[in-house]
Design a protein around this motif. Structure first.
Motif, PDB file in Angstrom:
ATOM      1  N   UNK A  98      -1.609   6.719   3.444  1.00 49.27           N
ATOM      2  CA  UNK A  98      -2.362   5.711   4.178  1.00 49.27           C
ATOM      3  C   UNK A  98      -2.764   6.268   5.528  1.00 49.27           C
ATOM      4  N   UNK A  99      -4.032   6.512   5.734  1.00 51.49           N
ATOM      5  CA  UNK A  99      -4.528   6.959   7.037  1.00 51.49           C
ATOM      6  C   UNK A  99      -3.659   8.032   7.669  1.00 51.49           C
TER       7      UNK A  99
ATOM      8  N   UNK B 287      -8.381  11.749   5.393  1.00 54.24           N
ATOM      9  CA  UNK B 287      -8.056  11.107   4.120  1.00 54.24           C
ATOM     10  C   UNK B 287      -7.415   9.754   4.361  1.00 54.24           C
ATOM     11  N   UNK B 288      -7.748   8.813   3.530  1.00 49.70           N
ATOM     12  CA  UNK B 288      -6.898   7.632   3.485  1.00 49.70           C
ATOM     13  C   UNK B 288      -6.880   7.030   2.097  1.00 49.70           C
ATOM     14  N   UNK B 289      -5.980   6.123   1.931  1.00 50.88           N
ATOM     15  CA  UNK B 289      -5.825   5.457   0.651  1.00 50.88           C
ATOM     16  C   UNK B 289      -5.617   3.989   0.939  1.00 50.88           C
ATOM     17  N   UNK B 290      -6.396   3.166   0.315  1.00 44.63           N
ATOM     18  CA  UNK B 290      -6.257   1.735   0.524  1.00 44.63           C
ATOM     19  C   UNK B 290      -5.878   1.068  -0.792  1.00 44.63           C
ATOM     20  N   UNK B 291      -4.767   0.362  -0.772  1.00 54.79           N
ATOM     21  CA  UNK B 291      -4.380  -0.382  -1.966  1.00 54.79           C
ATOM     22  C   UNK B 291      -5.082  -1.720  -1.949  1.00 54.79           C
TER      23      UNK B 291
ATOM     24  N   UNK C 287       0.825  -1.193   0.000  1.00 50.62           N
ATOM     25  CA  UNK C 287       0.000   0.000   0.000  1.00 50.62           C
ATOM     26  C   UNK C 287       0.864   1.249   0.000  1.00 50.62           C
ATOM     27  N   UNK C 288       1.868   1.252   0.841  1.00 59.53           N
ATOM     28  CA  UNK C 288       2.723   2.427   0.931  1.00 59.53           C
ATOM     29  C   UNK C 288       3.462   2.647  -0.374  1.00 59.53           C
TER      30      UNK C 288
ATOM     31  N   UNK D  35      -9.161   5.974  -2.848  1.00 63.02           N
ATOM     32  CA  UNK D  35      -9.003   7.133  -1.977  1.00 63.02           C
ATOM     33  C   UNK D  35     -10.320   7.369  -1.262  1.00 63.02           C
ATOM     34  N   UNK D  36     -10.231   7.826  -0.027  1.00 59.12           N
ATOM     35  CA  UNK D  36     -11.463   8.125   0.689  1.00 59.12           C
ATOM     36  C   UNK D  36     -11.319   9.390   1.519  1.00 59.12           C
TER      37      UNK D  36
END
Ligand SMILES: Nc1nc2c(ncn2[C@@H]2O[C@H](COP(=O)(O)OP(=O)(O)OP(=O)(O)O)[C@@H](O)[C@H]2O)c(=O)[nH]1
Ligand SMILES: [Mg+2]
Lengths: 203, 219
Positions: free
Chosen positions: A48-49, A54-58, A11-12, A73-74
């Motif tokens: 990531x969080x 905001x966060x991003x999840x792969x 994810x990173x 993205x959220x």
């Protein structure tokens, strides 16, 4: 190795990659400099969080096939941490010669479970899958087809974002470059990254 | 059960070599520990970081029972409400469910009834369910007693375990119990329905999920 850690590491990498890409894109495509992204904002929106908003999840290799998304993205609600707005991103690399991106398999994940995922979703192509996925969530989930440009022209990144691709998909069931470029012709659909964010993220 | 042996994917290469394929789902509110539970079972790992699942995901694990290889397709559903349409689409054809709540979260326990209704609405009648009260390592923060968990399970007709993905308590047992229940149900329906012994019993049990046709990897 710890499976979940693995996911997080991946994810990173993805987020890091996307932030570089986004930076390139902003530098390249926003000469008017309307967006004024501080380095902070940039990491937040793709990290990531990183913050509580905001966060991003792969996605895992299986999810990439099932849902058609590479990462999501959220924008989160402060209290509940539930997504308020989501953007599911499907990255389309444009090789020098165009090839259809259907049924692509992440190279690190040629496994049994990937085969099962493919079988499970074999009735739809990968573009239809992401559109279906977003449509199943609702209008606050957007699909972003992100074209990473040709290998020798990395700055050439563009994308099209909509929460209503399902309307178009009925008429033209194949999403390819021509389909995307059709969207660019209607100026209503053309967004700079700043325009894109401003358009969908309520204050 | 022996009668189902014909419907298998033997001899096509390592991974396709199994006697049965069971599709299982883990459901329950967000953050109760579904993904952690599956990671513990499949990879024997745990992390305290919370990455809420987007949509749906799954893992595959093979177990052995009475010299039979049983391939488990374990689907990890997202608990957040916004994914309900996509997750319930996967209920169809599931042979077993792990319905999970968090013993430190009253709301997640209160939602068990609703989840149970979802199973009844979207899955087939013979699906087996185990109720799991997760995070039993957090005794100090417990708000749902063991007894109320057990009582609710009884009322709903489910088996019951308290579990911990973190401390690896009753994780394997939960899956094994679910597999046992499915096997029992299977032999039961074979006993009562002679037709399936001559037909394609696996098709009946997995709802159009026979062994994979393509053993090879195309990439
Ligand atoms: N103490 C303790 N913490 C746990 C246990 N299981 C999970 N957790 C933690 O609870 C949080 C949520 O776990 P997840 O497995 O991601 O929850 P989930 O049910 O998959 O949530 P969604 O994907 O949103 O539906 C994480 O921070 C985990 O580390 C457990 O048995 N004990
Ligand atoms: Mg999860």
């Amino acid at each position: 190795m710890d499976g979940k850690m693995n996911t997080i590491v991946r994810l990173c990498e993805v987020c890091w990659l996307s932030s570089i890409r986004t930076q390139e894109y902003l530098l390249f495509k926003d000469p008017e400099d309307k967006f004024h992204p501080s380095p902070d904002v940039l990491t937040q929106s793709v990290g990531l969080n990183i913050t509580d908003t905001f966060n991003c999840t792969a996605m895992t290799p299986e999810q990439r096939i099932l849902l058609g998304a590479d990462w999501v993205w959220a924008v989160l609600e402060k209290n509940t941490k539930n997504p308020r707005i989501q953007i599911a991103v499907q990255v389309l690399h444009l090789p020098d010669k165009e090839t259809v991106e259907e049924n692509r398999v992440p190279s690190d994940a040629c496994s049994e479970s990937v085969q099962i995922a493919q079988k499970e979703s074999s009735n739809k192509n990968i573009h239809e899958r992401i559109v279906d996925f977003c449509a199943s969530i609702g209008k606050d989930c957007y699909t972003l087809f992100l074209f990473m440009g040709k290998k020798n022209d990395k700055g050439n990144i563009y994308g099209v974002l909509s929460n209503n691709f399902e309307a178009a998909i009925g008429k033209c069931n194949k999403i390819d470059r021509a389909f995307i470029e059709n969207f660019f012709k209607g100026s209503r659909y053309l967004h700079t990254p700043s325009g894109m964010m401003q358009a969908i993220i309520p204050n | 059960m022996a009668a189902t042996q014909d419907a298998k994917g033997k001899g096509e290469g390592g991974d396709q070599n199994f006697d049965y394929m069971f599709k299982l789902l883990i459901i329950g509110n967000s953050s109760v520990g579904k993904t952690s539970f599956l990671f513990r079972y499949a990879d024997d790992a745990f992390t305290s970081a919370f990455v809420s699942t987007v949509g749906i995901d799954f893992k595959v694990k093979t177990v052995y029972k009475n010299d039979k290889r049983i391939k488990l397709q374990i689907w990890d559903t997202a608990g957040q409400e916004r994914y309900r349409t996509i997750t319930t689409a996967y209920y169809r054809g599931a042979m077993g469910f792990i319905l999970m709540y968090d013993i430190t979260n009253e709301e997640s326990f209160g939602a068990v009834q609703d989840w149970s209704t979802q199973i009844k609405t979207y899955s087939w009648d013979n699906a087996q369910v185990v109720l799991a009260g997760n995070k039993c390592d957090m005794e100090e923060e417990r708000v749902v007693s063991v007894d109320s968990g057990r009582l609710l399970a009884e009322q709903l007709g489910f088996e019951f375990f308290e579990t911990s993905a973190k401390d690896n308590i009753n994780v394997k047992q939960t899956f094994e119990r679910l597999v046992d229940l499915i096997c029992d149900k299977m032999s039961e329906s074979l006993d009562t329905d002679p037709a399936v012994t001559t037909g394609a019993p696996t098709a009946k049990l997995t709802d159009s999920a026979p062994p994979l046709q393509q053993p090879g990897c195309n990439c």
